[in-house]
Write an enzyme that holds these catalytic residues in place. Structure first.
Site, PDB file in Angstrom:
ATOM      1  N   PRO A  10       0.786  -1.225   0.000  1.00 55.89           N
ATOM      2  CG  PRO A  10      -0.164  -1.133   2.119  1.00 55.89           C
ATOM      3  CD  PRO A  10       0.495  -2.082   1.156  1.00 55.89           C
ATOM      4  CG  ASN A  11      -0.337   4.409   1.117  1.00 59.43           C
ATOM      5  OD1 ASN A  11      -1.265   4.914   0.488  1.00 59.43           O
ATOM      6  ND2 ASN A  11      -0.489   3.951   2.339  1.00 59.43           N
ATOM      7  NE  ARG A  18       2.440  13.182   0.736  1.00 56.84           N
ATOM      8  CZ  ARG A  18       1.864  12.240   1.495  1.00 56.84           C
ATOM      9  NH1 ARG A  18       1.039  11.366   0.953  1.00 56.84           N
ATOM     10  NH2 ARG A  18       2.128  12.156   2.781  1.00 56.84           N
ATOM     11  CE1 TYR A  23       9.032   5.144   3.145  1.00 56.71           C
ATOM     12  CE2 TYR A  23       7.534   6.988   2.782  1.00 56.71           C
ATOM     13  CZ  TYR A  23       7.942   5.897   3.534  1.00 56.71           C
ATOM     14  OH  TYR A  23       7.256   5.560   4.677  1.00 56.71           O
ATOM     15  CG  ASN A  74       8.445  -2.094   0.413  1.00 54.76           C
ATOM     16  OD1 ASN A  74       7.833  -2.179   1.491  1.00 54.76           O
ATOM     17  ND2 ASN A  74       9.062  -0.990   0.029  1.00 54.76           N
ATOM     18  CB  ALA A  77       1.481   0.170   6.419  1.00 55.01           C
ATOM     19  CG  HIS A  80       5.147  -2.416  10.175  1.00 59.83           C
ATOM     20  ND1 HIS A  80       6.459  -2.844  10.248  1.00 59.83           N
ATOM     21  CD2 HIS A  80       5.139  -1.377   9.284  1.00 59.83           C
ATOM     22  CE1 HIS A  80       7.206  -2.073   9.465  1.00 59.83           C
ATOM     23  NE2 HIS A  80       6.427  -1.181   8.866  1.00 59.83           N
ATOM     24  CD  GLU A  98      10.708  -7.681   5.901  1.00 55.72           C
ATOM     25  OE1 GLU A  98      11.087  -8.763   6.436  1.00 55.72           O
ATOM     26  OE2 GLU A  98      10.160  -6.768   6.531  1.00 55.72           O
ATOM     27  CG  HIS A 100      11.102  -2.486   4.728  1.00 55.57           C
ATOM     28  ND1 HIS A 100       9.748  -2.404   4.502  1.00 55.57           N
ATOM     29  CD2 HIS A 100      11.317  -3.648   5.383  1.00 55.57           C
ATOM     30  CE1 HIS A 100       9.171  -3.468   5.017  1.00 55.57           C
ATOM     31  NE2 HIS A 100      10.092  -4.243   5.546  1.00 55.57           N
ATOM     32  NE  ARG A 107       9.958   5.832   8.779  1.00 59.05           N
ATOM     33  CZ  ARG A 107       9.048   5.662   7.809  1.00 59.05           C
ATOM     34  NH1 ARG A 107       9.248   4.741   6.873  1.00 59.05           N
ATOM     35  NH2 ARG A 107       7.964   6.399   7.788  1.00 59.05           N
TER      36      ARG A 107
HETATM   37  O1  CA2 Z   1      10.456   1.854   3.926  1.00 54.88           O
HETATM   38  C1  CA2 Z   1       9.631   1.176   3.309  1.00 54.88           C
HETATM   39  O2  CA2 Z   1       9.826   0.718   2.190  1.00 54.88           O
HETATM   40  C2  CA2 Z   1       8.247   0.947   3.948  1.00 54.88           C
HETATM   41  O3  CA2 Z   1       7.820  -0.365   3.598  1.00 54.88           O
HETATM   42  C3  CA2 Z   1       7.326   1.980   3.347  1.00 54.88           C
HETATM   43  C4  CA2 Z   1       5.911   1.971   3.957  1.00 54.88           C
HETATM   44  C5  CA2 Z   1       5.990   2.006   5.481  1.00 54.88           C
HETATM   45  O4  CA2 Z   1       4.684   1.876   6.022  1.00 54.88           O
HETATM   46  C6  CA2 Z   1       6.882   0.909   6.030  1.00 54.88           C
HETATM   47  O5  CA2 Z   1       6.946   1.041   7.440  1.00 54.88           O
HETATM   48  C7  CA2 Z   1       8.284   1.024   5.467  1.00 54.88           C
HETATM   49  C8  CA2 Z   1       5.110   3.177   3.458  1.00 54.88           C
HETATM   50  C9  CA2 Z   1       5.043   3.335   1.989  1.00 54.88           C
HETATM   51  C10 CA2 Z   1       4.417   4.678   1.695  1.00 54.88           C
HETATM   52  O6  CA2 Z   1       5.031   5.193   0.533  1.00 54.88           O
HETATM   53  C11 CA2 Z   1       4.831   6.509   0.247  1.00 54.88           C
HETATM   54  C12 CA2 Z   1       5.611   7.025  -0.773  1.00 54.88           C
HETATM   55  C13 CA2 Z   1       5.490   8.342  -1.106  1.00 54.88           C
HETATM   56  C14 CA2 Z   1       4.568   9.131  -0.471  1.00 54.88           C
HETATM   57  C15 CA2 Z   1       3.786   8.626   0.537  1.00 54.88           C
HETATM   58  C16 CA2 Z   1       3.904   7.297   0.887  1.00 54.88           C
END
Ligand code: CA2
Length: 146
Positions: A10-11, A18, A23, A74, A77, A80, A98, A100, A107
């Site tokens: 997701p996301n 952003r 990221y 990847n 969220a 977790h 895996e 990230h 974090r």
């Molecule tokens: O660090 C990573 O790759 C994560 O898997 C990214 C997830 C986060 O919930 C994990 O804890 C770590 C979040 C991905 C959200 O990606 C975005 C990218 C750009 C703008 C907003 C969100």
């Protein structure tokens, strides 16, 4: 089986739009295109996908049992929170890496626990998009060994 499923949760479709400090600036499409090129040099094929839906990710992991030699994941969220994804990964029976983008250990505490890690052969975190390339190289070695 030299086809590798690269799954994004997701996301991650928002990458490059952003939070570049967390990221990076590359979009998910750019990461997928680079991996597809790199796979050719490694004698692998990449099947690169993203979904915001936990159920879809579980379905794709289940389906991978019949055509994919490994999974790079990847789970965003869901990493977790998702016992459903863990259970599907445990049924896969082949290498799982895996990835990230961010260093989840620098974090919030809730990002320090990963259900995915319980099924993963290896984990890469904090190296940005490069983490996917490193995972692909490692996957080539793991598939060659099996
Ligand atoms: O660090 C990573 O790759 C994560 O898997 C990214 C997830 C986060 O919930 C994990 O804890 C770590 C979040 C991905 C959200 O990606 C975005 C990218 C750009 C703008 C907003 C969100």
């Amino acid at each position: 089986m030299r086809k590798v499923l690269v799954l994004n949760g997701p996301n991650l479709n928002l990458l490059g739009t952003r939070e570049p400090e967390l990221y990076g600036r590359e979009t998910l499409d750019q990461i997928g295109a680079s991996l597809t090129d790199e796979a050719r040099a490694l004698g692998l094929e990449v099947d690169f996908r993203q979904s915001n839906s936990e159920a879809t990710l579980v379905d794709w992991i289940q389906q991978a049992r019949t055509g994919h030699g490994g999974i790079i994941l990847n789970a965003g969220a869901y990493t977790h929170t998702s016992i459903a994804i863990l259970d599907a990964l445990r049924a896969f029976g082949r290498p799982i890496i895996e990835v990230h983008l961010s260093n989840v250990y620098r974090r919030e505490d809730f990002r320090h626990h990963s259900y995915v890690s319980l099924a993963a052969t290896g984990v890469i975190a904090g190296l940005g998009a490069q983490g996917y390339s490193l995972a692909l190289k490692a996957m080539a070695t793991l598939i060659d060994r099996t």
